[in-house]
Design a protein around this motif. Structure first.
Motif, PDB file in Angstrom:
ATOM      1  N   LEU A  89       0.868  -1.088   0.113  1.00  0.00           N
ATOM      2  CA  LEU A  89       0.100  -0.072   0.047  1.00  0.00           C
ATOM      3  C   LEU A  89       0.949   1.252   0.087  1.00  0.00           C
ATOM      4  CD1 LEU A  89      -3.244   0.898  -0.059  1.00  0.00           C
ATOM      5  CD2 LEU A  89      -2.932   0.756   2.507  1.00  0.00           C
ATOM      6  N   THR A 113      -6.005   1.638   7.252  1.00  0.00           N
ATOM      7  CA  THR A 113      -7.064   1.983   6.150  1.00  0.00           C
ATOM      8  C   THR A 113      -7.484   3.267   6.431  1.00  0.00           C
ATOM      9  OG1 THR A 113      -8.507   0.649   7.237  1.00  0.00           O
ATOM     10  CG2 THR A 113      -7.433  -0.349   5.460  1.00  0.00           C
ATOM     11  N   THR A 168     -18.348  -1.193  -0.895  1.00  0.00           N
ATOM     12  CA  THR A 168     -17.829  -1.377   0.471  1.00  0.00           C
ATOM     13  C   THR A 168     -19.134  -1.071   1.379  1.00  0.00           C
ATOM     14  OG1 THR A 168     -15.784  -1.473  -0.264  1.00  0.00           O
ATOM     15  CG2 THR A 168     -16.135  -1.067   2.136  1.00  0.00           C
ATOM     16  N   MET A 176     -12.006  -1.234   2.134  1.00  0.00           N
ATOM     17  CA  MET A 176     -11.341   0.163   2.469  1.00  0.00           C
ATOM     18  C   MET A 176      -9.771  -0.088   1.870  1.00  0.00           C
ATOM     19  SD  MET A 176     -13.684   2.243   2.944  1.00  0.00           S
ATOM     20  CE  MET A 176     -12.399   3.736   3.231  1.00  0.00           C
ATOM     21  N   TYR A 177      -9.506  -1.296   2.065  1.00  0.00           N
ATOM     22  CA  TYR A 177      -7.853  -1.542   1.807  1.00  0.00           C
ATOM     23  C   TYR A 177      -7.725  -1.697   0.217  1.00  0.00           C
ATOM     24  CZ  TYR A 177      -3.380  -3.872   1.228  1.00  0.00           C
ATOM     25  OH  TYR A 177      -2.069  -4.249   0.787  1.00  0.00           O
ATOM     26  N   LEU A 232      -8.240   1.853  -1.176  1.00  0.00           N
ATOM     27  CA  LEU A 232      -6.912   2.479  -1.116  1.00  0.00           C
ATOM     28  C   LEU A 232      -5.867   2.162  -2.314  1.00  0.00           C
ATOM     29  CD1 LEU A 232      -6.621   3.151   2.631  1.00  0.00           C
ATOM     30  CD2 LEU A 232      -7.137   4.871   1.055  1.00  0.00           C
ATOM     31  N   PHE A 279     -12.935  -3.661   6.259  1.00  0.00           N
ATOM     32  CA  PHE A 279     -11.523  -3.797   6.235  1.00  0.00           C
ATOM     33  C   PHE A 279     -11.236  -3.915   4.864  1.00  0.00           C
ATOM     34  CE2 PHE A 279     -11.503  -5.270  10.999  1.00  0.00           C
ATOM     35  CZ  PHE A 279     -11.351  -3.876  11.419  1.00  0.00           C
ATOM     36  N   TRP A 280     -11.706  -5.043   4.417  1.00  0.00           N
ATOM     37  CA  TRP A 280     -11.247  -5.422   2.966  1.00  0.00           C
ATOM     38  C   TRP A 280     -11.589  -4.301   1.956  1.00  0.00           C
ATOM     39  CZ3 TRP A 280      -7.591  -8.127   0.662  1.00  0.00           C
ATOM     40  CH2 TRP A 280      -7.682  -8.744  -0.631  1.00  0.00           C
TER      41      TRP A 280
END
Length: 443
Positions: A37, A145, A404, A427-428, A431, A424-425
């Motif tokens: 990231l 995130t 999401t 937003m990751y 990004l 979590f997934w």
């Protein structure tokens, strides 16, 4: 019988070995996710005007300087001493130039790698203050995130560089409650903060640590060994700040101290202070999607459990640093970066509490309304960007965020705990999509 006895006698060590293996796997996973990231597409767009280009110029001059030159201790910008900031970031980038080349990638790489390292250090903070690994993992996923943490963590600026040293100081401070030797690491972390962004921020964070210790573990303040570790750790920073006095160049130290404290004592009109604080709060709210919903409840949970160590730590960190920001004359958005770890810890504690609730208990209605409102905002952004025929990945990113939030809102309405993993997934991934574009520096 002997075989059974052998297995029983070693069950404790096997369990501990399994736990260590699981712990290392989680740390490695967080490190790998952060590396992707923070480092993907790091050389685009070009260096920003002002901050990054100034850092580039100072580091370029430093990299062409002989090792024995006084300029390595106190860099210059052009023909004059550059006393606006301490030199640690310039040292790191100059070393990167010497090993590689003068490019956008090499300018941002040291800061990005320090940001990557801050993620497992933050996980270590969670493991020190929370009773379970789940709290630490949820907090780490939130922290990883948050848009400003990722965005500023990829830029060659002081505010993101210092976060790694903040984590180092705090995790060592927490561990020193069990082992005095870790106070040396806490002192080193404090010294690195002062060598990166000055003594102003350093003393604010030091106040957070000492107030927490006085509240949670006051016996440490009476330990000579604990204080000795701090003193030994800050010696390098102390030498750097006092060395000009030995060589009759006291103006350097005076200017550095003045620049470090200027954000706190700069005199402005009261209405301008209120306006700048209002703008700062809006920036904090805007870039906290969607975690603001859980941070507020997490802070309330911390207040209700303020006899616990984690709650004391979160409340002290949030209160002291938030108060310090309010005293600043012009709080910039990047000044909020040291506040996000405390808020992430609060959010992680809240999500863990929700995870352990009885299945029949409903979630706060504000979560459903908030997620739905944010989802509508993301959908409206997607439609606007499509109509504008944007050539960037922004429509794809906003669509990912909308999906999401929509999925999380539906699961919250159904009282399904999977909404946590969806957030979590999702937003990751959102990004990550943003960072692959050439417009990841958003405002």
């Amino acid at each position: 019988m002997n075989r059974q006895t052998f297995i029983w006698g070693h069950s404790g060590s096997r369990i501990r070995s399994t736990q260590r293996w699981v712990e290392r796997m989680w740390v490695f996973s967080l490190l790998l996710a952060a590396l992707l990231l923070f480092c993907i597409n790091l050389d685009s767009p070009p260096l920003l005007n002002g901050g990054e280009q100034t850092v580039n110029q100072v580091a370029r001059e430093l990299s062409s300087t002989p090792w024995a030159s006084w300029q390595w201790f106190y860099p210059t910008f052009g023909d004059q001493s550059y006393v606006e900031e301490p030199p640690l970031l310039y040292w790191l980038i100059a070393l990167a130039y010497k090993t590689g080349n003068d490019s956008t990638l090499m300018t941002r790489l040291p800061t990005a790698l320090l940001s990557v390292l801050s993620i497992p250090l933050f996980y270590g903070i969670g493991r020190e203050i929370f009773p379970s690994r789940q709290n630490a993992l949820f907090s780490s996923f939130i922290y990883l995130t948050v848009l400003p943490v990722v965005q500023y963590g990829r830029l060659a600026i002081l505010d993101s560089t210092v976060l790694c040293f903040v984590m180092l100081m705090m995790v060592c401070l927490l561990r020193s409650r069990r082992d005095f030797r870790w106070s040396l690491g806490a002192g080193i972390g404090f010294g690195l903060i002062c060598l990166t962004q000055g003594i102003g921020l350093g003393f604010v964070l030091l106040a957070i640590g000492f107030i927490f210790i006085a509240w949670d573990t006051p016996r440490l303040l009476r330990s000579g060994y604990w204080w000795l570790g701090w003193v030994l750790g800050i010696i390098p920073a102390l030498v750097w700040y006092t060395l000009p006095l030995v060589y009759s160049q006291g103006f350097l130290t005076a200017n550095l101290v003045k620049e470090s404290l200027q954000p706190f004592w700069h005199s402005v009109e009261i209405n301008r202070i209120l306006k700048s604080d209002y703008d700062y709060l809006l920036e904090l709210l805007k870039f906290s999607v969607p975690w603001l919903l859980f941070w507020s409840y997490g802070l309330g949970l911390a207040w209700n459990n303020r006899n616990w160590g984690w709650a004391k730590f979160v409340l002290v960190w949030t209160g002291v640093y938030g108060g310090a920001v309010c005293l600043m004359a012009f709080p910039l958005p990047e000044y909020s970066l040291p506040l996000y770890p405390a808020l992430a810890l609060a959010g992680g504690a809240q999500l863990t509490a929700v995870w352990n609730l009885p299945r029949s208990q409903s979630y706060p209605r504000l979560w459903l309304f908030g997620l739905s409102f944010m989802c509508l905002g993301a959908i409206a952004s997607t439609i606007y960007l499509v109509l504008e025929a944007s050539q960037s990945l922004f429509p794809v990113v906003s669509s990912s965020v909308a999906l999401t939030l929509a999925g999380a809102a539906i699961l919250v309405a159904r009282r399904d705990l999977q909404f946590i993993f969806i957030l979590f997934w999702g937003m990751y991934v959102s990004l990550l999509l943003l960072m692959t574009s050439s417009h990841w520096i958003v405002s």
